[in-house]
Design an enzyme around this catalytic site. Sequence first.
Site, PDB file in Angstrom:
ATOM      1  N   ASP A  61       0.867  -1.180   0.000  1.00  0.00           N
ATOM      2  CA  ASP A  61       0.000   0.000   0.000  1.00  0.00           C
ATOM      3  C   ASP A  61       0.909   1.236   0.000  1.00  0.00           C
ATOM      4  O   ASP A  61       2.133   1.124   0.120  1.00  0.00           O
ATOM      5  CB  ASP A  61      -0.876  -0.042   1.248  1.00  0.00           C
ATOM      6  CG  ASP A  61      -1.705   1.213   1.435  1.00  0.00           C
ATOM      7  OD1 ASP A  61      -2.391   1.610   0.481  1.00  0.00           O
ATOM      8  OD2 ASP A  61      -1.652   1.804   2.529  1.00  0.00           O
ATOM      9  N   ALA A  96      -0.117   5.237   1.347  1.00  0.00           N
ATOM     10  CA  ALA A  96      -0.251   6.100   2.526  1.00  0.00           C
ATOM     11  C   ALA A  96      -0.336   5.272   3.802  1.00  0.00           C
ATOM     12  O   ALA A  96      -1.143   4.354   3.912  1.00  0.00           O
ATOM     13  CB  ALA A  96      -1.484   6.985   2.397  1.00  0.00           C
ATOM     14  N   ALA A 147     -13.539   9.984   9.285  1.00  0.00           N
ATOM     15  CA  ALA A 147     -12.912   9.932   7.964  1.00  0.00           C
ATOM     16  C   ALA A 147     -12.053   8.688   7.804  1.00  0.00           C
ATOM     17  O   ALA A 147     -11.940   8.126   6.709  1.00  0.00           O
ATOM     18  CB  ALA A 147     -12.073  11.179   7.728  1.00  0.00           C
ATOM     19  N   MET A 166     -11.087   3.738   5.477  1.00  0.00           N
ATOM     20  CA  MET A 166      -9.796   3.889   4.801  1.00  0.00           C
ATOM     21  C   MET A 166      -9.334   2.580   4.173  1.00  0.00           C
ATOM     22  O   MET A 166      -9.483   1.507   4.755  1.00  0.00           O
ATOM     23  CB  MET A 166      -8.740   4.390   5.780  1.00  0.00           C
ATOM     24  CG  MET A 166      -7.480   4.894   5.110  1.00  0.00           C
ATOM     25  SD  MET A 166      -7.802   6.296   4.015  1.00  0.00           S
ATOM     26  CE  MET A 166      -8.225   7.550   5.188  1.00  0.00           C
ATOM     27  N   LYS A 206     -11.473   6.031  -3.347  1.00  0.00           N
ATOM     28  CA  LYS A 206     -11.973   7.263  -2.734  1.00  0.00           C
ATOM     29  C   LYS A 206     -13.460   7.510  -2.999  1.00  0.00           C
ATOM     30  O   LYS A 206     -14.169   8.026  -2.138  1.00  0.00           O
ATOM     31  CB  LYS A 206     -11.127   8.452  -3.191  1.00  0.00           C
ATOM     32  CG  LYS A 206      -9.646   8.324  -2.828  1.00  0.00           C
ATOM     33  CD  LYS A 206      -9.426   7.858  -1.392  1.00  0.00           C
ATOM     34  CE  LYS A 206      -7.964   7.641  -1.070  1.00  0.00           C
ATOM     35  NZ  LYS A 206      -7.752   6.871   0.173  1.00  0.00           N
ATOM     36  N   HIS A 246     -15.191   5.247  -0.672  1.00  0.00           N
ATOM     37  CA  HIS A 246     -14.964   5.764   0.684  1.00  0.00           C
ATOM     38  C   HIS A 246     -16.007   6.834   1.015  1.00  0.00           C
ATOM     39  O   HIS A 246     -16.615   6.814   2.097  1.00  0.00           O
ATOM     40  CB  HIS A 246     -13.547   6.355   0.734  1.00  0.00           C
ATOM     41  CG  HIS A 246     -13.073   6.719   2.104  1.00  0.00           C
ATOM     42  ND1 HIS A 246     -11.864   6.322   2.603  1.00  0.00           N
ATOM     43  CD2 HIS A 246     -13.622   7.484   3.086  1.00  0.00           C
ATOM     44  CE1 HIS A 246     -11.692   6.799   3.820  1.00  0.00           C
ATOM     45  NE2 HIS A 246     -12.754   7.531   4.137  1.00  0.00           N
ATOM     46  N   ARG A 291     -10.340  -2.314  -3.309  1.00  0.00           N
ATOM     47  CA  ARG A 291     -10.455  -3.082  -2.074  1.00  0.00           C
ATOM     48  C   ARG A 291     -11.884  -3.031  -1.526  1.00  0.00           C
ATOM     49  O   ARG A 291     -12.595  -2.067  -1.793  1.00  0.00           O
ATOM     50  CB  ARG A 291      -9.495  -2.488  -1.026  1.00  0.00           C
ATOM     51  CG  ARG A 291      -8.050  -2.500  -1.453  1.00  0.00           C
ATOM     52  CD  ARG A 291      -7.235  -1.584  -0.568  1.00  0.00           C
ATOM     53  NE  ARG A 291      -5.853  -1.528  -1.030  1.00  0.00           N
ATOM     54  CZ  ARG A 291      -5.051  -0.494  -0.857  1.00  0.00           C
ATOM     55  NH1 ARG A 291      -5.502   0.594  -0.262  1.00  0.00           N
ATOM     56  NH2 ARG A 291      -3.810  -0.517  -1.290  1.00  0.00           N
ATOM     57  N   ASP A 335      -1.871  -1.025   5.824  1.00  0.00           N
ATOM     58  CA  ASP A 335      -2.204  -0.524   7.159  1.00  0.00           C
ATOM     59  C   ASP A 335      -3.701  -0.462   7.416  1.00  0.00           C
ATOM     60  O   ASP A 335      -4.113   0.031   8.470  1.00  0.00           O
ATOM     61  CB  ASP A 335      -1.598   0.867   7.374  1.00  0.00           C
ATOM     62  CG  ASP A 335      -2.201   1.914   6.445  1.00  0.00           C
ATOM     63  OD1 ASP A 335      -2.207   1.678   5.223  1.00  0.00           O
ATOM     64  OD2 ASP A 335      -2.663   2.967   6.933  1.00  0.00           O
TER      65      ASP A 335
END
Length: 275
Positions: A17, A19, A50, A54, A58, A61, A166, A192
Amino acid sequence: MQPSLARPRNLQAVIFDWAGTLVDFGSLAPTQIFVDAFKSFGIDLTLQQARGPMGLSKWQHIRVLLDDTAIAAQWQQHNGRAPSDADVDAIYARFMPMQIAKVGQYSQPIEGAAQVLAWLRGQGLKIGSCSGYPRQVLDVLLPMAADDGILPDHVVAGDELPAGGRPGPYMALANVLALKIDDVAGCIKVDDTVPGIEEGLRAGMWSVGISLSGNEVGLTRAELDELAAEDITRLKAQAEARLREAGAHYVIDSVADLPQVVAHVRARMAIGERP
């Protein structure tokens, strides 16, 4: 005699990944921009809210955030109607230029990331990557990361596969195809987020969770350094629990700790284990 497909021969690749894993300790870039984008529509969003979805692409999301009961109630009160996909499109359109403008501010490599990638290459391993970031954002981030020594062999963006992102396996499997990996069990996926761990598992890979540097703790290095040791231990334990509940085979503090996992996975593969 042909080797059994049930026994992968060797480790071939590591798929990362971005970020919270390779860059942006604490995964601040996407979360803060979500807060700012929603605020521009009159909706108050906390960093914790927010962070919830994650790892997803986006657009998805934003859809998940708008489906949250408390956020949907704010939207209803502010707009007099429930949020629709058209509203997701509008927030996404607002989010994108903000993210492109700000991603460089949060693009600093996580300590040890460049060294670990160099070590992996020295071990004969290929390096893939994927992200919830759209391609337009990655196009800004990647040259900056390359200048810092972070240059994977392949990159897949969260908005460029028709099958989606994902927690499906698609981005991880796109790396398998591009890198010409002949057995998914010969790959380690490092992430993460919970959706990122699920991505690796669904792709049939060894999945490694990142706790301290990632989204689950969600603090910058400087913020962590200001905490008492017992608070860091508590936050780390909570993050590890979440990632292990998602199915992570291993959980490490940051990418700097990956070499020991690589050695362990290789030892397990040598006796015929699969993820």
